[in-house]
Design a protein around this motif. Structure first.
Motif, PDB file in Angstrom:
ATOM      1  N   LEU A  77       0.700  -1.192  -0.019  1.00 32.21           N
ATOM      2  CA  LEU A  77       0.063  -0.144  -0.188  1.00 32.21           C
ATOM      3  C   LEU A  77       0.847   1.757  -0.230  1.00 32.21           C
ATOM      4  O   LEU A  77       2.178   1.458   0.465  1.00 32.21           O
ATOM      5  CB  LEU A  77      -0.864  -0.122   1.468  1.00 32.21           C
ATOM      6  N   VAL A  78       0.590   2.394  -0.549  1.00 33.20           N
ATOM      7  CA  VAL A  78       1.427   3.761  -0.228  1.00 33.20           C
ATOM      8  C   VAL A  78       0.113   4.589   0.255  1.00 33.20           C
ATOM      9  O   VAL A  78      -1.284   4.642   0.039  1.00 33.20           O
ATOM     10  CB  VAL A  78       0.718   4.513  -1.839  1.00 33.20           C
ATOM     11  N   ASN A  79       0.438   5.090   1.509  1.00 32.23           N
ATOM     12  CA  ASN A  79      -0.335   6.288   2.075  1.00 32.23           C
ATOM     13  C   ASN A  79       0.028   7.577   2.044  1.00 32.23           C
ATOM     14  O   ASN A  79       1.765   8.051   1.484  1.00 32.23           O
ATOM     15  CB  ASN A  79       0.080   6.038   3.992  1.00 32.23           C
ATOM     16  N   TRP A  80      -1.122   8.415   1.652  1.00 33.65           N
ATOM     17  CA  TRP A  80      -1.181   9.788   0.950  1.00 33.65           C
ATOM     18  C   TRP A  80      -1.484  10.565   2.492  1.00 33.65           C
ATOM     19  O   TRP A  80      -2.849  10.336   2.604  1.00 33.65           O
ATOM     20  CB  TRP A  80      -1.684  10.126  -0.113  1.00 33.65           C
ATOM     21  N   TYR A  81      -0.920  11.833   2.914  1.00 34.06           N
ATOM     22  CA  TYR A  81      -1.769  12.803   3.874  1.00 34.06           C
ATOM     23  C   TYR A  81      -1.295  14.180   3.301  1.00 34.06           C
ATOM     24  O   TYR A  81      -0.490  14.754   4.321  1.00 34.06           O
ATOM     25  CB  TYR A  81      -0.944  12.495   5.234  1.00 34.06           C
ATOM     26  N   PRO A  82      -2.416  14.075   2.488  1.00 29.68           N
ATOM     27  CA  PRO A  82      -2.092  15.560   2.336  1.00 29.68           C
ATOM     28  C   PRO A  82      -2.854  16.999   3.177  1.00 29.68           C
ATOM     29  O   PRO A  82      -2.933  17.949   2.785  1.00 29.68           O
ATOM     30  CB  PRO A  82      -3.073  15.682   1.118  1.00 29.68           C
ATOM     31  N   VAL A  83      -3.879  15.914   3.864  1.00 27.50           N
ATOM     32  CA  VAL A  83      -4.176  16.927   5.352  1.00 27.50           C
ATOM     33  C   VAL A  83      -3.303  16.967   6.765  1.00 27.50           C
ATOM     34  O   VAL A  83      -3.861  15.318   7.406  1.00 27.50           O
ATOM     35  CB  VAL A  83      -6.094  16.865   5.392  1.00 27.50           C
ATOM     36  N   THR A  84      -2.942  18.299   7.086  1.00 27.24           N
ATOM     37  CA  THR A  84      -2.541  17.739   8.443  1.00 27.24           C
ATOM     38  C   THR A  84      -3.372  18.618   9.500  1.00 27.24           C
ATOM     39  O   THR A  84      -3.663  19.377   9.577  1.00 27.24           O
ATOM     40  CB  THR A  84      -1.180  18.756   8.824  1.00 27.24           C
ATOM     41  N   LEU A  85      -3.906  17.926  10.767  1.00 30.83           N
ATOM     42  CA  LEU A  85      -5.256  18.460  11.078  1.00 30.83           C
ATOM     43  C   LEU A  85      -4.128  19.047  12.261  1.00 30.83           C
ATOM     44  O   LEU A  85      -5.093  19.636  13.388  1.00 30.83           O
ATOM     45  CB  LEU A  85      -5.904  17.245  11.443  1.00 30.83           C
ATOM     46  N   GLY A  86      -3.302  18.361  13.016  1.00 31.44           N
ATOM     47  CA  GLY A  86      -2.438  18.402  13.839  1.00 31.44           C
ATOM     48  C   GLY A  86      -2.170  18.074  15.359  1.00 31.44           C
ATOM     49  O   GLY A  86      -3.557  16.759  15.208  1.00 31.44           O
ATOM     50  N   GLY A  87      -1.615  18.076  16.467  1.00 29.69           N
ATOM     51  CA  GLY A  87      -1.818  16.717  17.531  1.00 29.69           C
ATOM     52  C   GLY A  87      -1.377  15.720  16.477  1.00 29.69           C
ATOM     53  O   GLY A  87      -1.370  14.438  16.890  1.00 29.69           O
ATOM     54  N   GLY A  88      -0.428  15.448  15.726  1.00 27.88           N
ATOM     55  CA  GLY A  88      -0.621  13.886  15.391  1.00 27.88           C
ATOM     56  C   GLY A  88      -0.898  13.435  14.201  1.00 27.88           C
ATOM     57  O   GLY A  88      -0.740  12.679  13.852  1.00 27.88           O
ATOM     58  N   VAL A  89      -1.896  14.379  14.291  1.00 32.34           N
ATOM     59  CA  VAL A  89      -3.613  13.907  13.592  1.00 32.34           C
ATOM     60  C   VAL A  89      -3.231  14.118  11.537  1.00 32.34           C
ATOM     61  O   VAL A  89      -2.748  15.557  11.555  1.00 32.34           O
ATOM     62  CB  VAL A  89      -5.087  13.874  13.943  1.00 32.34           C
ATOM     63  N   ARG A  90      -3.701  13.155  10.945  1.00 36.14           N
ATOM     64  CA  ARG A  90      -3.275  13.847   9.588  1.00 36.14           C
ATOM     65  C   ARG A  90      -4.624  12.518   8.714  1.00 36.14           C
ATOM     66  O   ARG A  90      -4.827  11.286   9.336  1.00 36.14           O
ATOM     67  CB  ARG A  90      -2.014  13.493   8.748  1.00 36.14           C
ATOM     68  N   ALA A  91      -4.857  13.264   7.385  1.00 37.73           N
ATOM     69  CA  ALA A  91      -5.801  13.178   6.846  1.00 37.73           C
ATOM     70  C   ALA A  91      -5.538  12.145   5.444  1.00 37.73           C
ATOM     71  O   ALA A  91      -4.659  13.397   5.061  1.00 37.73           O
ATOM     72  CB  ALA A  91      -7.061  13.107   6.783  1.00 37.73           C
ATOM     73  N   GLY A  92      -6.217  11.157   4.881  1.00 34.09           N
ATOM     74  CA  GLY A  92      -5.375  11.427   3.410  1.00 34.09           C
ATOM     75  C   GLY A  92      -6.650  10.298   3.065  1.00 34.09           C
ATOM     76  O   GLY A  92      -6.890   9.793   3.385  1.00 34.09           O
TER      77      GLY A  92
END
Length: 149
Positions: A77-92
């Motif tokens: 798998l490849v993980n892509w996290y373009p959105v950083t939400l703060g506190g070590g949390v990111r989304a993608g």
């Protein structure tokens, strides 16, 4: 040439690729909660995997786990996290190939993903869409250990 040899060579190449000093993680599987509750799925999905960051937004992972229909599943798998939400949390999104499911030896996947990463521990959550007749949808929570930065 033997397919296993080619897969091993590709995995070795990926292990050497990436930024020097990038984080490396061990994944130990996790749990799943299926949308269709009456199908008798296995929801304790133990396994073992390896993940390495390419940069701040991209990482790749490979491993094996016991899937929801009680078979061994191998994944790349490849993980892509373009959105950083703060506190070590990111989304993608996470996408790649998986084996061990209904009606096909290998399936492709693209899943919305949320990750929290601390100093030594990380949690990753996927939403696996239902792709009938191949896979039954679920929310998955995976535990990771950060062993190198």
């Amino acid at each position: 040439m033997n397919t296993r040899i080619l897969m091993a060579a590709a995995l070795a190449g990926l292990c050497m690729a990436g930024q020097a000093g990038a984080a490396e993680l061990i994944t130990v599987g996790g749990g799943s909660l299926h949308f269709e509750r009456d199908l008798g799925h296995n929801e304790f999905n133990y396994g073992l995997g390896y993940e390495k960051d390419w940069d701040d937004e991209l990482s790749w992972s490979a491993g094996v786990y016991k899937n929801s229909i009680r078979r061994a599943s191998f994944y790349g798998l490849v993980n892509w996290y373009p959105v950083t939400l703060g506190g070590g949390v990111r989304a993608g999104f996470t996408g790649g190939l998986m084996s061990g499911y209904h009606h096909s030896p290998i399936i492709g996947t693209l899943m919305p993903t949320l990750e929290w990463r601390g100093e030594h521990l990380a949690l990753q959550s996927f939403i696996i869409p239902s792709i009938k007749p191949y896979i039954d949808g679920a929310v998955v929570l995976q535990l990771k250990y950060v062993f190198s930065r």
